[in-house]
Design a protein around this motif. Structure first.
Motif, mmCIF file in Angstrom:
data_model
loop_
_atom_site.group_PDB
_atom_site.id
_atom_site.type_symbol
_atom_site.label_atom_id
_atom_site.label_comp_id
_atom_site.label_asym_id
_atom_site.label_seq_id
_atom_site.Cartn_x
_atom_site.Cartn_y
_atom_site.Cartn_z
ATOM 1 N N GLU A 205 0.822 -1.219 0.000
ATOM 2 C CA GLU A 205 0.000 0.000 0.000
ATOM 3 C C GLU A 205 0.852 1.263 0.000
ATOM 4 O O GLU A 205 0.409 2.315 -0.477
ATOM 5 N N THR B 58 3.350 1.696 -1.754
ATOM 6 C CA THR B 58 3.940 1.832 -3.091
ATOM 7 C C THR B 58 2.904 2.062 -4.179
ATOM 8 O O THR B 58 3.173 2.752 -5.164
ATOM 9 N N THR B 59 1.710 1.473 -4.020
ATOM 10 C CA THR B 59 0.717 1.531 -5.089
ATOM 11 C C THR B 59 -0.692 1.567 -4.517
ATOM 12 O O THR B 59 -0.924 1.125 -3.388
ATOM 13 N N ASP B 60 -1.608 2.111 -5.305
ATOM 14 C CA ASP B 60 -3.030 2.062 -4.927
ATOM 15 C C ASP B 60 -3.785 1.066 -5.811
ATOM 16 O O ASP B 60 -5.012 1.081 -5.878
ATOM 17 N N ALA B 61 -3.046 0.174 -6.470
ATOM 18 C CA ALA B 61 -3.651 -0.780 -7.399
ATOM 19 C C ALA B 61 -4.131 -2.057 -6.712
ATOM 20 O O ALA B 61 -4.786 -2.885 -7.348
ATOM 21 N N ALA C 153 -4.319 -7.239 -7.931
ATOM 22 C CA ALA C 153 -3.964 -5.887 -8.357
ATOM 23 C C ALA C 153 -4.605 -5.640 -9.713
ATOM 24 O O ALA C 153 -4.682 -6.548 -10.541
ATOM 25 N N ALA D 90 -5.479 -2.651 -13.070
ATOM 26 C CA ALA D 90 -5.190 -1.401 -13.773
ATOM 27 C C ALA D 90 -6.401 -1.056 -14.620
ATOM 28 O O ALA D 90 -6.923 -1.912 -15.335
ATOM 29 N N ALA E 33 -1.024 1.891 -18.037
ATOM 30 C CA ALA E 33 -0.381 1.748 -16.739
ATOM 31 C C ALA E 33 0.519 0.515 -16.713
ATOM 32 O O ALA E 33 0.452 -0.352 -17.590
ATOM 33 N N GLU E 34 1.356 0.442 -15.692
ATOM 34 C CA GLU E 34 2.206 -0.732 -15.540
ATOM 35 C C GLU E 34 1.332 -1.971 -15.424
ATOM 36 O O GLU E 34 0.388 -2.002 -14.632
ATOM 37 N N LEU F 16 3.731 -5.387 -11.934
ATOM 38 C CA LEU F 16 3.728 -4.655 -10.674
ATOM 39 C C LEU F 16 3.887 -5.607 -9.493
ATOM 40 O O LEU F 16 4.727 -5.393 -8.601
#
Length: 475
Positions: free
Chosen positions: A238, A240-243, A281, A283, A288-289, A294
């Motif tokens: 969390e 690092t990412t919101d994905a 996760a 996108a 996006a990645e 990710l």
């Protein structure tokens, strides 16, 4: 009352054949069994209003029912046959999907999976899902403030409801479907009805929030040694990412139950691990990645640091669905293990690892022969905590004598941890006494006052949420 409904709405609105009624008299777990002379099945909000008006005039209680997937007996009629079931299943129109505004208006009987499909056809999605998505209805999900596996990112049903249409206990229709961002006309009736379990009004339609459809997703299965490591992993992701949309924690014994009782399931990892985490996760932007990349990037340092012992990222959509099938089958596999005291509880997120370990050990010590374990949504503190009966114990003896004592003990542990005895399933009839025993007096006084103010004769879903005596019929 039955004849009056038949006269007003026609024969299709009344189901009085015992064979057709029988499947709707029991809860999903088979714990509660009711009786009723008829199911009333209107096909419009106006029809619901007519039925509730007639119920008030005749003094007849009504039990609202959608997909009948309640886990706490919240949609089961009383055993004495004193109430009629009010089925919302014929209110099944998706009235409108607006991809520009990211909103959809759906009637109470719309099945969750059908709303998912309708939103996807417009390039959007409704970000709430759960194992019963093929039978749970929107009205029931709103009435119970359902949670599911995406609360981590999007919140419970209350966060996703932008408006409510409902019939109040006097037969008047509350039209709150307009998705107003600002509305300061006093008490928020919509939010009062969400989570009220059909005791304050009957929800007939909802306006729900949509989000962009998923462009890509990745699902990972991770083996680790403790729930504390799982929480540290969640925090690392969390930060690092919101994905990350889902982060589901389960012990080895829960996985073993699925593999033993659910056909065509297999262990995602080759080795043995004491705890497991399912991570999804997503996108929404094709630029996006990629989520798989990710997850690979973020899980690599966790593996290197020993935070996780092993991990696999689903190589295909079929494998991703196979991982999720394990999670969605947990309740079914637990039921196959035999009688158990099952608890849907929540504690502060940071306390969840300690609670899962300490509460299980405390129960095993306090009740010799039982086996306690928990699984759940780590990111929101929701624990599904089960205490299984000793081997060979008769189910009637367990549920009649020992299970209530176990449940009170577990709920005391939850209360001591600053938690709630109901995280996402509601109170229904299963937790009536425990809510009364443990809730603060101020909360109970407020709940009773609200119920008495809106439904003074106690005709809507009697015996659920609050145990109140029914008053006389309206003259």
């Amino acid at each position: 009352m039955i004849q009056a409904v038949r006269t007003a709405l026609g024969d299709k609105a009344v189901i009085d054949d015992a064979h057709d009624i029988e499947p709707w008299l029991h809860d999903w777990r088979g714990r509660y069994h009711g009786a009723t002379p008829a199911i009333l099945a209107p096909d419009s909000t106006a029809g619901v209003a007519q039925i509730i008006t007639l119920a008030a005039a005749h003094g007849v209680p009504l039990v609202p029912q959608g997909g009948n997937t309640s886990m706490v007996g919240g949609a089961t009629p009383p055993a004495d046959g004193s109430a009629l079931i009010l089925s919302l299943r014929r209110l099944k129109r998706i009235r409108h999907v607006d991809p520009t505004a990211n909103l959809a208006v759906a009637e109470a009987g719309v099945i969750l999976a059908d709303l998912h499909d309708a939103a996807l056809a417009q390039g959007r999605r409704f970000p709430l899902t759960l194992g019963a998505r093929g039978s749970a209805t929107l009205g029931g999900l709103a009435s119970t403030n359902a949670g599911g596996t995406q609360v981590l990112r999007f919140g419970t049903m209350r966060s996703l409801v932008a408006g409510i249409e409902a019939v109040l206990p006097d037969g008047q229709i509350h039209d709150g479907l307009a998705a107003l961002k600002k509305d300061n006309r006093g008490y928020d009736l919509d939010h009062l009805l969400v989570g009220a379990e059909g005791t304050l009004g009957v929800i007939t339609a909802v306006t729900v929030r949509l989000v962009p459809a998923i462009a890509a997703r990745a699902v990972a299965w991770v083996g680790l040694s403790s729930p504390h490591d799982a929480l540290r992993l969640l925090h690392a992701l969390e930060s690092t990412t919101d994905a990350i949309e889902s982060f589901e924690l389960l012990p080895a014994e829960s996985l073993a139950a699925v593999l033993r009782h659910i056909p065509a399931t297999r262990a995602p990892l080759a080795g043995a691990h004491r705890w497991h985490v399912l991570i999804e996760a997503v996108a929404s932007d094709a630029g996006a990645e990629p989520p798989a990349q990710l997850l690979e990037r973020l899980l690599a340092p966790a593996l290197a640091a020993g935070l996780a012992a092993d991990a696999v990222i689903a190589a295909s959509e079929a494998q991703a669905e196979a991982f999720w099938r394990i999670r969605d089958s947990l309740s079914e596999s637990e039921r196959a293990l035999g009688p158990a005291a099952q608890h849907d509880i929540s504690v502060p997120v940071e306390r969840m690892p300690d609670f899962m370990l300490d509460a299980a050990a405390a129960c095993d010590a306090r009740f010799p022969g039982t086996q306690a374990s928990g699984f759940g949504h780590l990111g929101d503190g929701n624990v599904h905590f089960h205490v299984r009966a000793p081997a060979g114990m008769d189910a009637a003896e367990w549920y009649g004598d020992l299970a209530p004592v176990v449940t009170s003990y577990v709920h005391d542990l939850v209360t001591a941890a600053g938690g709630s005895i109901s995280a996402e399933h509601g109170i229904g009839q299963m937790k009536l006494a425990e809510l009364q025993r443990l809730a603060a007096p101020a909360r109970m006084a407020a709940l009773r006052a609200i119920k008495a103010g809106l439904d003074p004769h106690g005709l809507l879903n009697p015996g659920k949420l609050l145990a109140l005596a029914r008053g006389p019929a309206t003259p």
